[in-house]
Structure formats: C-alpha cells, structure tokens
Design an enzyme around this catalytic site. Structure first.
Site, PDB file in Angstrom:
ATOM      1  N   CYS A 272       0.799  -1.229   0.000  1.00 26.88           N
ATOM      2  CA  CYS A 272       0.000   0.000   0.000  1.00 26.88           C
ATOM      3  C   CYS A 272       0.832   1.278   0.000  1.00 26.88           C
ATOM      4  O   CYS A 272       0.799   2.045  -0.950  1.00 26.88           O
ATOM      5  CB  CYS A 272      -0.921   0.001   1.224  1.00 26.88           C
ATOM      6  SG  CYS A 272      -2.069  -1.374   1.225  1.00 26.88           S
TER       7      CYS A 272
HETATM    8  N1  LIG Z   1      -2.765  -6.087   1.837  1.00 27.39           N
HETATM    9  C1  LIG Z   1      -3.218  -5.062   2.552  1.00 27.39           C
HETATM   10  O1  LIG Z   1      -2.853  -4.889   3.706  1.00 27.39           O
HETATM   11  C2  LIG Z   1      -4.220  -4.073   1.970  1.00 27.39           C
HETATM   12  C3  LIG Z   1      -4.843  -3.167   2.855  1.00 27.39           C
HETATM   13  C4  LIG Z   1      -5.787  -2.290   2.364  1.00 27.39           C
HETATM   14  C5  LIG Z   1      -6.070  -2.288   0.996  1.00 27.39           C
HETATM   15  N2  LIG Z   1      -5.443  -3.146   0.141  1.00 27.39           N
HETATM   16  C6  LIG Z   1      -5.816  -3.119  -1.274  1.00 27.39           C
HETATM   17  O2  LIG Z   1      -6.693  -4.209  -1.520  1.00 27.39           O
HETATM   18  C7  LIG Z   1      -6.477  -4.721  -2.840  1.00 27.39           C
HETATM   19  C8  LIG Z   1      -6.139  -6.205  -2.769  1.00 27.39           C
HETATM   20  O3  LIG Z   1      -4.911  -6.353  -2.076  1.00 27.39           O
HETATM   21  P1  LIG Z   1      -4.432  -7.739  -1.467  1.00 27.39           P
HETATM   22  O4  LIG Z   1      -3.301  -7.412  -0.567  1.00 27.39           O
HETATM   23  O5  LIG Z   1      -5.576  -8.509  -0.912  1.00 27.39           O
HETATM   24  O6  LIG Z   1      -3.900  -8.467  -2.786  1.00 27.39           O
HETATM   25  P2  LIG Z   1      -3.490 -10.010  -2.928  1.00 27.39           P
HETATM   26  O7  LIG Z   1      -2.530 -10.081  -4.050  1.00 27.39           O
HETATM   27  O8  LIG Z   1      -3.133 -10.577  -1.600  1.00 27.39           O
HETATM   28  O9  LIG Z   1      -4.845 -10.722  -3.375  1.00 27.39           O
HETATM   29  C9  LIG Z   1      -5.506 -10.443  -4.561  1.00 27.39           C
HETATM   30  C10 LIG Z   1      -6.166 -11.716  -5.059  1.00 27.39           C
HETATM   31  O10 LIG Z   1      -6.890 -11.398  -6.260  1.00 27.39           O
HETATM   32  C11 LIG Z   1      -6.786 -12.484  -7.131  1.00 27.39           C
HETATM   33  N3  LIG Z   1      -7.111 -12.058  -8.503  1.00 27.39           N
HETATM   34  C12 LIG Z   1      -6.341 -11.333  -9.343  1.00 27.39           C
HETATM   35  N4  LIG Z   1      -7.009 -11.131 -10.502  1.00 27.39           N
HETATM   36  C13 LIG Z   1      -8.214 -11.732 -10.367  1.00 27.39           C
HETATM   37  C14 LIG Z   1      -9.338 -11.867 -11.238  1.00 27.39           C
HETATM   38  N5  LIG Z   1      -9.337 -11.358 -12.466  1.00 27.39           N
HETATM   39  N6  LIG Z   1     -10.401 -12.554 -10.783  1.00 27.39           N
HETATM   40  C15 LIG Z   1     -10.387 -13.107  -9.537  1.00 27.39           C
HETATM   41  N7  LIG Z   1      -9.360 -13.013  -8.681  1.00 27.39           N
HETATM   42  C16 LIG Z   1      -8.282 -12.324  -9.101  1.00 27.39           C
HETATM   43  C17 LIG Z   1      -5.354 -12.967  -6.954  1.00 27.39           C
HETATM   44  O11 LIG Z   1      -5.175 -14.291  -7.400  1.00 27.39           O
HETATM   45  C18 LIG Z   1      -5.176 -12.815  -5.440  1.00 27.39           C
HETATM   46  O12 LIG Z   1      -5.518 -14.009  -4.748  1.00 27.39           O
HETATM   47  C19 LIG Z   1      -5.374  -3.854  -3.444  1.00 27.39           C
HETATM   48  O13 LIG Z   1      -5.961  -2.813  -4.162  1.00 27.39           O
HETATM   49  C20 LIG Z   1      -4.664  -3.302  -2.228  1.00 27.39           C
HETATM   50  O14 LIG Z   1      -4.019  -2.081  -2.503  1.00 27.39           O
HETATM   51  C21 LIG Z   1      -4.527  -4.055   0.625  1.00 27.39           C
END
Ligand SMILES: NC(=O)c1ccc[n+]([C@@H]2O[C@H](COP(=O)([O-])OP(=O)(O)OC[C@H]3O[C@@H](n4cnc5c(N)ncnc54)[C@H](O)[C@@H]3O)[C@@H](O)[C@H]2O)c1
Length: 436
Positions: A272
C-alpha cells in the site's frame, strides 16, 4: 429493486461473492460467513481455491481453524468459475492494484475482473470495488463496463466503492471493528452499499460519491507515506547531529494534541504505502498538477536502503573490516513485523545491495521460510535458524523487520555487530549495536 436487495441483505438471504481472496478478500469473506451469509469466494488462482476447499489457510496470520469453521457451516464455497457470479446478489472486488514500470497505475487486475464479471451480471445485484485506486476509477472504468451490458446503475445494478482498511497482523483491530467509508454511484447505490456493510462492520461512514471514497483511502496512505519519509529524513539529520531520533519521537509523543508519532525504518514496504500515493500523483497530472509531496516522499523513502548500507559499511570499517566477503545476516524480511507478506519489503533491496557489494548474505525470518519469487530480486536462500553458534559466525546482523518472535537479548549478547533499523535496542547503549 433497491428495496428487494436491501431486504435480502438485512435478512441475510443475499448471497455474497468476494472476488480476489488475498490479504484483503480472505478475511472479508470469513467475516461475511461469520455474519451468517452464504458466501462464494472467487479467485483465478486455482491453488488458493483448492486449499480453501480443503479448509486450509495460505496466509500465516489467518488461522486454519477459521477457514475450517467457515467450511463446516456449509455456507461457504470457493471457486475459480466467475460465470457463477450470477448466483451472487453482492459482488465485492478485492483484486491487486500495483504500479507499472513507470510508476503508473496498473489497473489490469481490476479491469480483467470486471470484464469477467460483466457478462455474468444480472438485475438486482450490488457491485462493490474495494481495491485501492485513484479517484474516478469506479465511474470511469467500472460503471461503463456494467452499463455496456444494458443495465442502469442505481436502478438495475447498484455500484459502490468502499476501500479496505485491513492492517494485517494488527491484533487490536479486525475487519468488523475498522470503520468503513462507502461512496455510491447514485443515492440508491449508496443506500444499498451502506446496508451491506452495516451487517458486518460496526461503523459505516457514507460519503457523497465514489470519488470521495476513493480519495479518502489515498489521503490516509499518502499521509502515512509523507510522515514516514519526514521522520526518515529527520533520522538522517539527527544521526549526523548525534541525537537519537527515537528518543525525540518518544518525547514529542507526550504532547496530547497536534502530534502523531511516526517511526523511521529501512525504507517503505508493503502493498500500500509505497504504491498508492503514485495513483494520485498519476491522476493529478491529468489535471495539470504535479504532486510535490508525493514525489518527494517517494524519493526520500527509496533512498533509505542506501543510507542504511552506508551506516553498515561504516560500522564494519570501525571494526577493521570491509563489506566485501563479510557475512551479513538480515533479520526479518517481511515488510513489517509479525506477518509473512514480503511485498515491496526493503529487505530485498538491502540484500541485493549487500550482494552486489560482495557480502555473503543470509537471512532469518520465521514467517518466510524460503526467499519468495520476486519480480526484481532472486535469492536461492532459506531462512537460517538463529543459534548462538550461527550468530557468532556473522560479521554483522542487520535488523530489518523486528518480529516479536526474535530473542533480542540473546541476539545482542551473541552477535559481534548489530545494525538496528527499527530502534529495537534504543533504550540502551550497547557497544555492539549501531542505530541506522
Ligand atoms: N494487503 C493489505 O494490507 C491491503 C490493505 C488495504 C487495501 N489493500 C488493497 O486491496 C487490494 C487487494 O490487495 P491484497 O493485498 O488482498 O492483494 P493479494 O494479491 O493478496 O490478493 C488479490 C487476489 O486477487 C486475485 N485475482 C487477481 N485477478 C483476479 C481476477 N481477475 N479474478 C479473480 N481473482 C483475481 C489474486 O489471485 C489474489 O488471490 C489492493 O488494491 C490493495 O491495494 C490491501
């Protein structure tokens, strides 16, 4: 249509689809199951789907038992088949939003997801985007793709944006207790969105548009990035002046108003803080505005690993050693303590610089047993067990991520030299510890 979906949400007969089951989507999905909904978890990663359907967790701080319990309710199913999106009444997108090679937003995951969902939408659904992104994404990228299928937003399909504020590893807050900001494409959309989140979150804060909701998330993360870069710069200045920045922060934090403590480190990490600010900087250029604060914060934070290495070289030099051929153990490679996420962790950059300069690099991280595959870095390394013997063989221990798991007393007693980037040893002046 609006009253019907709100009723389904309130009486929990609405079926929820969470799309993207990573650090954000997995806990969110578990929270919906816990609240009594029937939930589909969608992900393109088949390995994750297999594991979930066997009751297994692939994220260290999310325990196996919670997944197992979710499966036992019979109300949870994981699938990679996005055509089943039509079986859900609510679709929540939690897919990655990284940066491209030139620090531009990479919305490909969001766009691929909505493109896969769009042909499978039906009247009466709520679609929510939770991925962090620049203001305008929901209206400019999501809305037209839904409308192209012949739906009217706010009448046939309800569209909202509500960023996730998950803080992995933070034991003081859970999905339920972190307040949630929601913005709708229309007033009806907002009403439906608020009714959804109120079933799982204690405090929901509605705002006037999806753009405001998108901006809120970026404001929070830019605030962190800028303040962390500020204390990082102050650390460099105070180090030269012979002042301990940690002590100054601790003292400043006694002021009961007007000061929020931020702490320096070896550089920024995670999915992030190093990334999200550039989403706004990029969008601002469309309006002819250059974001000085964001760029400057990025510049300072990116330089931190070099500064830390400079301190390490100086510390070795004081012991009559060169960095080349010195054995350096990097302690903690996750981007923050007590979690297994290594995305954008400064540890990888530090290890790369050390390796380039001829040091013999190893690492120890109980959360990361094998050095993960990364786009820019490759190390064929496994986490080293910390023993008095392994410590005494090292020329220097570089403390990058201060997991609570480490025995800091023993590390201090058995190491020749420690370079501490986290202020872990700040309360005592040990002869073998250098603060960096
Ligand atoms: N990790 C954090 O602490 C956090 C905190 C707040 C916000 N965010 C935001 O949340 C969002 C997700 O982050 P994350 O850390 O969970 O990512 P991540 O990479 O851990 O998980 C994302 C998931 O989405 C899946 N994916 C990708 N393309 C896809 C599709 N077309 N259809 C279905 N599934 C699909 C991936 O396989 C993966 O399992 C981002 O925008 C991030 O900036 C993350």
């Amino acid at each position: 249509m609006k009253d019907k979906i709100i009723q389904q949400i309130q009486d929990k007969t609405a079926v929820i689809g969470v799309v993207g089951l990573g650090y954000v989507g997995l806990p969110l999905m578990l929270r919906f199951v816990e609240a009594g909904f029937h939930v589909f978890g969608f992900d393109i990663d088949k390995n994750k789907i297999y594991q979930l359907n066997q009751g297994k967790s692939y994220i260290k701080h999310i325990n196996q038992e919670s997944i197992f319990q979710a499966l036992k309710t019979g109300k949870f199913e994981a699938t990679w088949d996005l055509t089943r999106a039509r079986e859900a009444d609510v679709l929540v997108m939690c897919v990655p939003t990284p940066l491209g090679n030139h620090h531009e937003p990479d919305l490909s995951f969001v766009i691929n997801t909505i493109n896969s969902l769009a042909p499978n939408l039906r009247t009466g659904q709520l679609v929510s985007l939770e991925s962090t992104t620049y203001p305008g994404t929901t209206e400019e990228e999501i809305r037209p793709r839904i409308e192209k299928q012949g739906f009217n937003i706010g009448e046939d399909i309800f569209l909202v944006y509500s960023a996730e504020r998950e803080d992995p590893g933070n034991k003081n807050f859970s999905t339920q207790t972190i307040p949630k900001v929601v913005g709708g494409s229309t007033k009806s959309c907002l009403e439906v969105g608020v009714s959804l989140y109120e079933t799982i979150i204690n405090k929901v804060f509605p705002v006037s548009s999806t753009k405001v909701a998108e901006m809120t998330k970026l404001l929070e993360n830019i605030y962190r990035a800028v303040n962390i870069s500020l204390v990082n710069e102050l650390k460099i200045i105070t180090d030269r002046m012979g002042i301990d920045i940690w002590e100054a922060i601790e003292a400043a934090a006694t002021k009961p108003f007007g000061f929020t403590a931020f702490y320096p480190g070896p550089g920024l990490g995670g999915h992030c803080i190093p990334i999200d600010p550039f989403y706004l900087a990029w969008k601002a250029k469309e309006y002819g505005i250059y974001s000085h604060f964001i760029e400057l914060a990025g510049e300072i934070n990116v330089k931190m690993p070099d500064w830390v290495i400079g301190k390490l070289v100086e510390a070795l030099n004081n012991q009559g050693k060169a960095l080349k051929n010195s054995k350096i153990l990097v302690l903690g490679i996750a981007y923050k303590k007590n979690i297994d996420d290594t995305r954008e962790s400064p540890a990888a950059e530090l290890m790369e610089i050390l390796h380039q300069k001829g040091a013999i690099v190893s690492y120890s991280d109980p959360f990361v047993p094998v050095f993960p595959k990364k786009r820019d870095y490759y190390f064929d390394l496994k986490s080293v067990e910390i023993t008095t013997d392994s410590l005494s063989q090292m020329d220097c221990v570089l403390l990058v991520t201060d997991h609570d798991h480490f025995d800091y007393d023993s590390i201090q007693k058995n190491s020749l030299l420690i370079v501490d980037t986290r202020g872990r040893y700040r309360h005592k002046n040990f002869a073998n510890v250098v603060k960096a």
